[in-house]
Structure formats: C-alpha cells, structure tokens
Scaffold this motif. Structure first.
Motif, PDB file in Angstrom:
ATOM      1  N   ALA A   8     -26.909 -41.527  63.969  1.00  0.00           N
ATOM      2  CA  ALA A   8     -25.834 -40.623  64.595  1.00  0.00           C
ATOM      3  C   ALA A   8     -24.765 -40.277  63.624  1.00  0.00           C
ATOM      4  O   ALA A   8     -24.325 -39.459  63.757  1.00  0.00           O
ATOM      5  CB  ALA A   8     -25.829 -40.858  65.752  1.00  0.00           C
ATOM      6  N   SER A  13     -25.437 -36.823  59.585  1.00  0.00           N
ATOM      7  CA  SER A  13     -25.964 -35.506  60.591  1.00  0.00           C
ATOM      8  C   SER A  13     -26.734 -35.074  59.259  1.00  0.00           C
ATOM      9  O   SER A  13     -27.447 -34.111  59.437  1.00  0.00           O
ATOM     10  CB  SER A  13     -24.773 -34.517  60.724  1.00  0.00           C
ATOM     11  OG  SER A  13     -24.045 -34.168  59.691  1.00  0.00           O
ATOM     12  N   THR A  14     -26.587 -35.229  57.736  1.00  0.00           N
ATOM     13  CA  THR A  14     -27.305 -34.743  56.756  1.00  0.00           C
ATOM     14  C   THR A  14     -28.742 -35.185  56.524  1.00  0.00           C
ATOM     15  O   THR A  14     -28.962 -36.691  56.865  1.00  0.00           O
ATOM     16  CB  THR A  14     -26.288 -34.981  55.399  1.00  0.00           C
ATOM     17  OG1 THR A  14     -25.181 -34.616  55.580  1.00  0.00           O
ATOM     18  CG2 THR A  14     -27.107 -34.174  54.245  1.00  0.00           C
ATOM     19  N   ASP A  15     -29.823 -34.453  56.181  1.00  0.00           N
ATOM     20  CA  ASP A  15     -30.935 -34.970  56.030  1.00  0.00           C
ATOM     21  C   ASP A  15     -31.042 -35.837  54.999  1.00  0.00           C
ATOM     22  O   ASP A  15     -30.394 -35.785  53.960  1.00  0.00           O
ATOM     23  CB  ASP A  15     -31.988 -33.777  55.708  1.00  0.00           C
ATOM     24  CG  ASP A  15     -32.042 -32.772  57.106  1.00  0.00           C
ATOM     25  OD1 ASP A  15     -31.951 -33.369  58.005  1.00  0.00           O
ATOM     26  OD2 ASP A  15     -32.315 -31.748  56.678  1.00  0.00           O
ATOM     27  N   ARG A  44     -15.849 -36.175  56.988  1.00  0.00           N
ATOM     28  CA  ARG A  44     -16.881 -35.547  57.429  1.00  0.00           C
ATOM     29  C   ARG A  44     -16.930 -33.960  56.847  1.00  0.00           C
ATOM     30  O   ARG A  44     -17.303 -33.166  57.756  1.00  0.00           O
ATOM     31  CB  ARG A  44     -17.315 -35.505  59.025  1.00  0.00           C
ATOM     32  CG  ARG A  44     -17.269 -36.985  59.187  1.00  0.00           C
ATOM     33  CD  ARG A  44     -17.906 -37.153  60.588  1.00  0.00           C
ATOM     34  NE  ARG A  44     -19.285 -36.258  61.024  1.00  0.00           N
ATOM     35  CZ  ARG A  44     -20.501 -36.896  60.593  1.00  0.00           C
ATOM     36  NH1 ARG A  44     -20.590 -38.127  60.307  1.00  0.00           N
ATOM     37  NH2 ARG A  44     -21.646 -36.101  61.090  1.00  0.00           N
TER      38      ARG A  44
END
Length: 330
Positions: A10, A13-15, A286
């Motif tokens: 979590a 957030s990036t793939d 971020r």
C-alpha cells in the motif's frame, strides 16, 4: 521460480513491471512485525518499504536472498546480519532527488513568508479589519541575502543548494557534529548553527544523527532561524523542538517526517494549530515522477543482481566444461 513477498504494498501506488526471470508476487497491503516470518518463510526476495527486518527475523528466513527497499533509507534493516548472511540489499538512493528538495524549498518559502499564519488570519478577518490596504500581521523574510545551512551533502542536499543559489541565498554545508577536521566545502557544525537563517536536513537517520537537533542545538541557532526536516523524523528531538518553539529559541519549523509514523492522534505537535509550525504527512517523495523513478531503480537493481549471478554461473560452467574437455583430450 522466485517467490517475491511485498510486505507493505500500500506504500507504493505505481504498478510493478515483470522481471525477466520466473517469479511470483505475493503482496500484502501492510504487515505487522509479528506477521513477517510467517509471510516470508518461503520467500527468496522480500520487498519492504518500512516494515522492520531484524536479525531475529532474518535468522528465521533461510531462503532469503535479496531484500528490495523502495526507499532511500535502510535503517529498518539489520544490515550487519544481511552482510553476514550474504543477503543482497537493493535500495533506491537518489530517486527523490527532485521531489524532496522541491518540497523542502516550498516549506522554506512558506516559513520565511509566514504563509500559513497569513492564510489563517485572512480567513479569520485579519485583512478585512485592517485600517490600510494591507495587513502586516506577521514578519516576512526574503530568501535573497540569507544563509541556508544544509545538513547532508548527498543527492537531496546538493539539489536543494542548486535551487537556493539562484534565489540569492548563501549556502553552507554542515560538517559532522563532532568532526575534528572540517573538510573543504563544509563549515563546522556549530558555525552553521550560528550563521544559518534556515537549516534544512537531508542526512540519513543513523546512531550518529539520531536527535542531532536537540535543545542545545536550537539554543545555538538564531532566534529568527527556521528549521526544515524532510529527511527522517528521528533526526529532530520532537520534545526539544516543542520547547524551542515555546521559548522562541527559533522562529518556526516545518516537518515532513515524524519519529513515529503515522503519529498518534494526540501527538503534541499535532494537537494545536500553531502558527510557528508546519507539518506535512511524509509526502515529499510521492510525486508521479519520483514514484516512476523509484520503481525503475528497484526493479533494475533486482534484475542486475540476478543477471550477475547468472553470468557467474555461466562462467563457472564454461570453466568446468573447458577443464573436462582438456582432461578428455589428454
């Protein structure tokens, strides 16, 4: 087949792209210290942003080959045990070279211009009731002509210096606190405390830097000085900072990090809307660009480690085959 366990997915957030070797991902949004061993028992690779991996935990993970850290700091790992066990650690230093210094610079501007107190006072009627067209409710300081002291001359500290100099700031880098020799390009730690109008922290959290800024350091700073910390929370003694602000030993401070994250709801720095303190929730890193750089560094580091192992294995096989052929021909 490599099993890769991501303990705190979590936080990123990036793939994640596919890796060029057989593998399977096992992802958990978050993990408590007590869950680590059970979740990682069969893993060859563990990815952890902030979940601690102590020596006791590592001793119970015999298959572990590599730890991936999607962050610059590794103070949550027992690095000595990793060295003894030959566990590779892939971290991502420099991924936030753009984002964190920009955030620190924004905080510095906000402090010197007292933007947050002004914003609050305007909405409380402070401008509407002014007898003139302006309302000078708080002091405003220029960056131009002021001195910026930077603690930490790595990627982030150097980038902040690049941002500050075009604004006309004099930049000085602080030598280590107890250093007996001041290196070229640095100023003595106490000199930075005395001369800086703004001090910005960009050093890692180590035994040496924990509570680097306490009451004694605040007392030696200018009464008009500002402190910015977008590095690690433990570098600043938070109780000492509260006292320094209450006693007006420094003018104000801005923090993007705290010693405990997330903080308790009753954290002393968060229970009152102070005009001399800005706190942002550890978000300097971020940005979209920083996240993409982070993922790229992490996956490339893992790929390079196993590519190097394959190359060594291939070389060993070739040597063995060559030796066998020579022996057969004799």
């Amino acid at each position: 087949m490599k099993t890769i366990v991501f303990l705190d997915r979590a936080t990123l957030s990036t793939d994640l792209p596919d890796l060029p070797f057989a593998h399977r991902w096992v992802e958990y949004p978050s993990t408590t210290p007590g869950q680590v061993v059970e979740r990682c028992r069969d893993a060859q690779i563990v990815v952890t942003n902030k979940v601690p991996l102590t020596g006791d935990v590592l001793a119970q993970l015999p298959q572990l080959e590599l730890i991936g850290v999607p962050a610059a700091g590794v103070n949550h790992l027992d690095m000595e045990t990793c060295r003894q066990r030959g566990i590779e650690v892939v971290a991502c230093p420099g991924y936030s070279t753009i984002s964190v210094p920009e955030h620190a610079f924004a905080l510095m501007l906000a402090l010197r211009r007292n933007l947050v107190p002004y914003w609050r006072d305007v909405y409380d009627g402070g401008w509407s009731g002014s007898p003139t067209f302006y309302a000078e409710l708080h002091p405003i300081k220029d960056l131009h002509g002021s001195t910026l002291g930077i603690v930490g001359a790595g990627h982030g500290g150097k980038r902040l210096a690049e941002l500050a100099r075009p604004f006309g700031m004099r930049v000085i880098f602080a030598e280590r606190r107890h250093a007996t020799v001041v290196r070229e390009g640095y100023a003595a730690f106490d000199e930075v405390l005395r001369e800086a109008d703004v001090i910005s922290l960009h050093c890692p959290l180590t035994d040496e830097t924990r509570h680097l800024f306490g009451l004694a350091e605040f007392d030696r700073m200018k009464r008009s000085a500002s402190l910015v910390n977008a590095a690690r929370g433990g570098i600043v003694d938070e109780r000492a900072l509260m006292e320094a602000l209450d006693r007006k030993l420094i003018a104000n401070a801005a923090l993007d990090v705290l010693e405990q994250e997330p903080p308790a709801a009753d954290h002393p720095l968060l229970t009152s809307a102070r005009t001399d303190l800005i706190v942002t929730p550890h978000v300097a890193w971020r940005t979209q660009v920083a996240m993409q750089r982070l993922v790229t560094q992490l996956t490339q580091g893992i790929e390079q480690h196993y590519a190097a192992l394959r190359a060594k294995l291939d070389e060993a096989v070739l040597r063995a085959l060559s030796g066998s052929l020579r022996a057969a021909s004799q």
